[in-house]
Design a protein around this motif. Structure first.
Motif, short mmCIF file in Angstrom:
data_model
loop_
_atom_site.label_atom_id
_atom_site.label_comp_id
_atom_site.label_asym_id
_atom_site.label_seq_id
_atom_site.Cartn_x
_atom_site.Cartn_y
_atom_site.Cartn_z
N ASP A 155 0.82 -1.22 0.00
CA ASP A 155 0.00 0.00 0.00
C ASP A 155 0.85 1.27 0.00
O ASP A 155 0.32 2.38 0.06
N GLY A 156 2.17 1.12 -0.06
CA GLY A 156 3.08 2.26 -0.10
C GLY A 156 3.59 2.72 1.24
O GLY A 156 4.49 3.57 1.31
N SER A 157 3.04 2.20 2.33
CA SER A 157 3.50 2.62 3.66
C SER A 157 4.82 1.94 4.01
O SER A 157 5.18 0.91 3.44
N TYR A 158 5.51 2.53 4.99
CA TYR A 158 6.81 2.01 5.42
C TYR A 158 6.74 1.55 6.87
O TYR A 158 6.08 2.18 7.71
N LEU A 159 7.44 0.46 7.16
CA LEU A 159 7.60 -0.04 8.52
C LEU A 159 9.09 -0.10 8.84
O LEU A 159 9.89 -0.48 7.99
N PHE A 160 9.43 0.29 10.06
CA PHE A 160 10.82 0.30 10.51
C PHE A 160 10.94 -0.49 11.79
O PHE A 160 10.13 -0.34 12.72
N THR A 161 11.96 -1.34 11.87
CA THR A 161 12.32 -2.00 13.12
C THR A 161 13.84 -2.09 13.19
O THR A 161 14.53 -1.92 12.18
N ALA A 162 14.37 -2.35 14.38
CA ALA A 162 15.82 -2.38 14.57
C ALA A 162 16.12 -2.92 15.96
O ALA A 162 15.23 -3.04 16.81
N SER A 163 17.40 -3.22 16.20
CA SER A 163 17.83 -3.55 17.55
C SER A 163 17.87 -2.28 18.39
O SER A 163 18.40 -1.25 17.95
N VAL A 164 17.32 -2.34 19.59
CA VAL A 164 17.42 -1.22 20.52
C VAL A 164 18.63 -1.47 21.42
O VAL A 164 19.04 -2.62 21.62
N PRO A 165 19.24 -0.41 21.98
CA PRO A 165 20.47 -0.60 22.75
C PRO A 165 20.33 -1.53 23.95
O PRO A 165 21.31 -2.16 24.36
N GLU A 166 19.11 -1.63 24.51
CA GLU A 166 18.91 -2.49 25.67
C GLU A 166 18.77 -3.96 25.29
O GLU A 166 18.83 -4.84 26.16
N TYR A 167 18.55 -4.23 23.99
CA TYR A 167 18.39 -5.62 23.50
C TYR A 167 17.30 -6.37 24.27
O TYR A 167 17.44 -7.58 24.53
N ASP A 168 16.21 -5.69 24.59
CA ASP A 168 15.19 -6.31 25.45
C ASP A 168 13.79 -6.33 24.86
O ASP A 168 12.85 -6.80 25.51
N ILE A 222 11.15 -5.67 20.95
CA ILE A 222 11.04 -5.44 19.52
C ILE A 222 10.09 -4.26 19.30
O ILE A 222 8.98 -4.23 19.85
N VAL A 223 10.56 -3.31 18.49
CA VAL A 223 9.79 -2.08 18.25
C VAL A 223 9.45 -1.96 16.77
O VAL A 223 10.15 -2.50 15.91
N LEU A 224 8.37 -1.23 16.52
CA LEU A 224 7.95 -0.93 15.14
C LEU A 224 7.59 0.54 15.03
O LEU A 224 7.03 1.13 15.98
N ARG A 225 7.90 1.12 13.88
CA ARG A 225 7.40 2.44 13.50
C ARG A 225 6.73 2.30 12.15
O ARG A 225 7.14 1.47 11.33
N GLN A 226 5.73 3.13 11.89
CA GLN A 226 5.03 3.10 10.61
C GLN A 226 4.80 4.51 10.12
O GLN A 226 4.51 5.42 10.91
N SER A 227 4.94 4.71 8.80
CA SER A 227 4.72 6.02 8.21
C SER A 227 4.33 5.87 6.75
O SER A 227 4.69 4.89 6.09
N ASP A 228 3.60 6.85 6.25
CA ASP A 228 3.25 6.87 4.83
C ASP A 228 4.43 7.28 3.96
O ASP A 228 4.41 7.08 2.74
N THR A 229 5.46 7.86 4.58
CA THR A 229 6.64 8.30 3.84
C THR A 229 7.90 7.78 4.54
O THR A 229 7.90 7.50 5.74
N LEU A 230 8.98 7.69 3.77
CA LEU A 230 10.25 7.27 4.35
C LEU A 230 10.73 8.31 5.35
O LEU A 230 11.18 7.97 6.46
#
Length: 322
Positions: A29-42, A44-52
């Motif tokens: 649908d054109g939306s973006y999802l972002f995830t990554a390792s957080v410094p605490e390693y404890d 899982i996180v997600l971010r979502q946006s219609d743009t990069l």
């Protein structure tokens, strides 16, 4: 925090701070999802946006937290989100408090269509189709589809004297199970892959015309961290290791003048118009680290436009950071 020899240049302003092993997925649908390792390693996180661009300030939601004890209770690393046959899946590595280096790949499945709002359930450890996959330190799993088949690539250590981290590939039977035995793709053969540790890890797939390019990271996680690349025709047998070509030299490495140190563990996505390939990767702005580099929080997420040369090969030029 003492950042020692911090270097500020026009090239190394982070896209997202303190997020390592970044993964960006552009949905149908054109939306973006972002995830990554957080410094605490404890978690899982997600971010979502219609743009990069919007991922930078998007609300970050915790969709899963580590267990207090037992499996999946330590070192929650390198999550990747994928949409497979109409469902959301998330791959990540985790160890346990009683054996912090016993990393294995695990899978989460979203119970609904909204990966941010709907609950995720644990599907357990990725299941092998042989007796030897995922029996030792295994992490950085990625999956992709080619010629109507799904494949899985991951890093796993083997112990023949000195432990080394290789990349393996297998075909998928389902999002949670392999259908073939592992095939060795690459070992750390060259000097730049053997600084402090002998490592090939962090695979990520880039497509262009009829070619597949598989980037990976090498060596320890400080300033020596760098990136190599394999390539293959999309119509070749991906389970034939001889069909892959390995580059003799790294495609990206520390650039002191630009203040980009230890670039690696990347993913690829597309621009909003679908015309440009974008590489998402992490790096640091300094190299004098107190203690183990793994626990230094300042691996930041960067992004770079990929160019293509006259032969259709990717050009990795950090002056194209944006």
């Amino acid at each position: 925090m003492n950042i020692h020899n911090f270097i500020q240049t026009k090239y190394n302003e982070p896209f997202i701070v303190q997020r390592a092993d970044p993964y960006v997925y552009r949905h149908e649908d054109g939306s973006y999802l972002f995830t990554a390792s957080v410094p605490e390693y404890d978690r899982i996180v997600l971010r979502q946006s219609d743009t990069l661009d919007g991922l930078q300030d998007a609300e970050e939601v915790t969709i899963w937290k580590r267990h207090e004890t037992g499996k999946m209770s330590m070192h929650i690393w390198a999550p990747e989100i994928h949409f497979i046959e109409g469902k959301w899946f998330l791959y990540f590595a985790a160890s346990e408090k009683d054996d912090i280096w016993a990393l294995r790949p695990y899978v989460l499945e979203c119970t609904g269509s909204d990966p941010i709002a709907d609950p995720w359930i644990e599907k357990g450890k990725m299941q092998a189709a042989d007796d030897f996959s995922f029996q030792d330190f295994s992490l950085d799993m990625t999956v992709f589809k080619n010629q109507d088949k799904w494949y899985c690539v991951w890093a796993e250590k083997v112990s023949v004297g000195k432990k080394i981290s290789n990349l393996y590939i297998a075909e998928l039977e389902s999002p949670c199970r392999l259908s073939t035995a592992q095939v060795l793709l690459t070992s750390p053969d060259y000097d730049w892959e053997r600084v402090d540790f002998w490592v090939n890890e962090g695979p990520s797939l880039l497509r262009h015309e009829d070619k597949l390019y598989l980037t990976y990271s090498a060596s320890a996680t400080g300033a020596c961290y760098c990136m190599g690349m394999l390539s293959i025709s999309s119509g070749a047998d991906l389970l034939d290791p001889h069909a892959w070509k390995k580059e003799r030299l790294p495609i990206m490495k520390t650039d002191w003048e630009k203040g980009i140190l230890g670039p690696g563990h990347n993913s690829f996505t597309k621009s909003e118009d679908g015309k440009e390939d974008i590489m998402i990767y992490h790096a640091r702005q300094y190299d004098e680290i107190e203690g183990d580099p793994l626990y230094d929080p300042n691996r930041h997420t960067y992004r770079m436009k990929i160019l293509w040369d006259k032969d259709g090969r990717p050009v990795f030029d950090m002056t194209n950071n944006f």
